[in-house]
Design a protein around this motif. Structure first.
Motif, PDB file in Angstrom:
ATOM      1  N   LEU A   1       0.813  -1.386   0.395  1.00 42.68           N
ATOM      2  CA  LEU A   1       0.225   0.032  -0.255  1.00 42.68           C
ATOM      3  C   LEU A   1       0.679   1.647   0.622  1.00 42.68           C
ATOM      4  CD1 LEU A   1      -3.092   1.659   0.262  1.00 42.68           C
ATOM      5  CD2 LEU A   1      -2.491   1.257   2.728  1.00 42.68           C
ATOM      6  N   VAL A   2       0.148   2.404  -0.761  1.00 42.57           N
ATOM      7  CA  VAL A   2       1.362   3.182  -0.926  1.00 42.57           C
ATOM      8  C   VAL A   2      -0.022   4.436  -0.120  1.00 42.57           C
ATOM      9  CG1 VAL A   2       2.402   5.024  -2.464  1.00 42.57           C
ATOM     10  CG2 VAL A   2       1.943   3.314  -3.043  1.00 42.57           C
ATOM     11  N   ARG A   3       0.775   4.520   1.325  1.00 44.13           N
ATOM     12  CA  ARG A   3       0.152   5.301   2.454  1.00 44.13           C
ATOM     13  C   ARG A   3       0.273   6.395   2.109  1.00 44.13           C
ATOM     14  NH1 ARG A   3      -1.075   2.104   6.314  1.00 44.13           N
ATOM     15  NH2 ARG A   3       0.079   0.474   6.219  1.00 44.13           N
ATOM     16  N   PRO A   4       1.470   7.520   1.657  1.00 40.86           N
ATOM     17  CA  PRO A   4       1.012   8.789   1.584  1.00 40.86           C
ATOM     18  C   PRO A   4      -0.214   8.889  -0.077  1.00 40.86           C
ATOM     19  CG  PRO A   4       3.006   8.563   1.620  1.00 40.86           C
ATOM     20  CD  PRO A   4       2.711   6.910   1.301  1.00 40.86           C
ATOM     21  N   ALA A   5       0.271   8.276  -0.803  1.00 41.44           N
ATOM     22  CA  ALA A   5      -0.934   8.698  -1.713  1.00 41.44           C
ATOM     23  C   ALA A   5      -2.940   7.949  -1.642  1.00 41.44           C
ATOM     24  CB  ALA A   5      -0.300   7.061  -3.468  1.00 41.44           C
ATOM     25  N   LEU A   6      -2.767   7.315  -0.934  1.00 42.41           N
ATOM     26  CA  LEU A   6      -3.748   6.544  -0.157  1.00 42.41           C
ATOM     27  C   LEU A   6      -4.627   7.760   0.741  1.00 42.41           C
ATOM     28  CD1 LEU A   6      -6.627   5.034   0.493  1.00 42.41           C
ATOM     29  CD2 LEU A   6      -5.270   4.038   2.043  1.00 42.41           C
ATOM     30  N   GLY A   7      -3.376   7.938   1.815  1.00 41.70           N
ATOM     31  CA  GLY A   7      -4.165   9.594   2.648  1.00 41.70           C
ATOM     32  C   GLY A   7      -4.413  10.817   1.988  1.00 41.70           C
ATOM     33  N   ALA A   8      -3.226  11.188   1.032  1.00 38.25           N
ATOM     34  CA  ALA A   8      -3.948  12.287   0.460  1.00 38.25           C
ATOM     35  C   ALA A   8      -5.392  12.221   0.205  1.00 38.25           C
ATOM     36  CB  ALA A   8      -2.989  13.048  -0.733  1.00 38.25           C
ATOM     37  N   ILE A   9      -6.038  10.821   0.105  1.00 38.00           N
ATOM     38  CA  ILE A   9      -7.308  10.858  -1.019  1.00 38.00           C
ATOM     39  C   ILE A   9      -8.132  10.763   0.209  1.00 38.00           C
ATOM     40  CG2 ILE A   9      -9.010   9.313  -1.539  1.00 38.00           C
ATOM     41  CD1 ILE A   9      -6.526   8.361  -3.539  1.00 38.00           C
ATOM     42  N   VAL A  10      -8.534  10.350   1.094  1.00 38.06           N
ATOM     43  CA  VAL A  10      -8.963   9.974   2.216  1.00 38.06           C
ATOM     44  C   VAL A  10      -8.576  11.317   3.390  1.00 38.06           C
ATOM     45  CG1 VAL A  10      -9.160   7.791   1.957  1.00 38.06           C
ATOM     46  CG2 VAL A  10      -7.453   9.151   3.718  1.00 38.06           C
TER      47      VAL A  10
ATOM     48  N   LEU B   1     -12.964   3.934   3.203  1.00 43.82           N
ATOM     49  CA  LEU B   1     -12.296   3.351   3.426  1.00 43.82           C
ATOM     50  C   LEU B   1     -11.819   2.556   5.076  1.00 43.82           C
ATOM     51  CD1 LEU B   1      -8.698   2.442   3.738  1.00 43.82           C
ATOM     52  CD2 LEU B   1      -7.917   4.506   4.628  1.00 43.82           C
ATOM     53  N   GLU B   2     -12.494   3.689   6.088  1.00 45.44           N
ATOM     54  CA  GLU B   2     -12.973   2.671   6.787  1.00 45.44           C
ATOM     55  C   GLU B   2     -14.181   1.802   7.218  1.00 45.44           C
ATOM     56  OE1 GLU B   2     -14.382   6.556   9.004  1.00 45.44           O
ATOM     57  OE2 GLU B   2     -12.593   6.264  10.336  1.00 45.44           O
ATOM     58  N   ALA B   3     -15.112   1.675   6.252  1.00 41.70           N
ATOM     59  CA  ALA B   3     -15.713   0.321   5.983  1.00 41.70           C
ATOM     60  C   ALA B   3     -14.980  -0.713   5.359  1.00 41.70           C
ATOM     61  CB  ALA B   3     -16.691   0.828   5.275  1.00 41.70           C
ATOM     62  N   ILE B   4     -13.701  -0.554   5.240  1.00 42.07           N
ATOM     63  CA  ILE B   4     -12.909  -1.729   4.913  1.00 42.07           C
ATOM     64  C   ILE B   4     -12.361  -2.822   5.578  1.00 42.07           C
ATOM     65  CG2 ILE B   4     -11.600  -2.217   3.055  1.00 42.07           C
ATOM     66  CD1 ILE B   4     -12.426  -0.233   1.101  1.00 42.07           C
ATOM     67  N   THR B   5     -11.323  -1.918   6.780  1.00 42.79           N
ATOM     68  CA  THR B   5     -10.564  -1.683   6.923  1.00 42.79           C
ATOM     69  C   THR B   5     -11.324  -2.086   8.992  1.00 42.79           C
ATOM     70  OG1 THR B   5      -9.808   0.209   8.077  1.00 42.79           O
ATOM     71  CG2 THR B   5      -8.562   0.000   6.035  1.00 42.79           C
TER      72      THR B   5
END
Length: 202
Positions: free
Chosen positions: A67-76, A86-90
């Motif tokens: 997982l590319v955390r910075p890329a995901l973080g920038a989105i969420v 994201l929370e519904a998944i994790t």
């Protein structure tokens, strides 16, 4: 009164919760670190990571499958609806893993669920005691800018993505204020631990 077995520990970003958690572990608590769980449930090949890729696209997955955390973080952190997706998944995966880790603790253990999203996950009610590490919002911002080299705008966005200070305090059984020295914080943690081990002593 039986001593608490399941203790919820939470606090906003840059509140000092990790310091509290580490000290409780030194004192004998079995600590379940939800930040660690959050990493474990998105390991390459995991169902959660597959769902994240399907929802957020290939740009959040590195060539090696991580997982590319910075890329995901920038989105969420810029889109509340994306964060909820994201929370519904994790969150369900994290809850299941936490339950498995707790089952591995001894029957007399004090198990501390070190969870920055305790309120958001609706997990406070399942705890015997909820400890909230509390600091004013401006102090959180100052620490993130100073210690994590974040911009004030990014710091405020991270805070806004979490439960509010008021929401955390509303579920607290114990509040640890972390606005003083490290020595003062340590003394307060030791006091709280004594109450957890011997709840009828006070």
């Amino acid at each position: 009164m039986p001593r608490a077995r399941r203790v919820g520990l939470t606090g906003g970003i840059a509140s000092g919760k990790s310091t509290v958690s580490a000290r409780l572990a030194e004192l004998g608590a079995v600590v379940i670190d939800y930040d660690r769980l959050a990493r474990d449930v998105v390991e390459p090949g995991s169902p959660a990571l597959d769902q994240i890729a399907a929802r957020f696209g290939a740009d959040v997955i590195a060539p090696d499958g991580t997982l590319v955390r910075p890329a995901l973080g920038a989105i969420v952190f810029a889109d509340p609806s994306a964060l909820k997706d994201l929370e519904a998944i994790t969150h369900p995966a994290i809850r299941d893993l936490a339950a498995a880790r707790e089952q591995g603790a001894g029957p007399d253990a004090i198990v501390v669920h070190d969870n920055p999203l305790l309120v958001e996950m609706g997990a406070a009610a399942a705890c015997d005691v909820v400890i909230v590490v509390d600091v004013p919002e401006q102090l959180q911002i100052d620490r993130m800018v100073r210690d994590r080299q974040m911009t004030e705008q990014d710091a405020r966005a991270r805070i806004a993505a979490q439960a509010s200070r008021e929401e955390r305090l509303a579920v607290a059984d114990v509040v640890i204020e972390n606005t003083g020295t490290l020595e003062q914080l340590s003394a307060r943690i030791d006091e709280v631990w004594k109450d957890l081990v011997e709840p009828s002593a006070r």
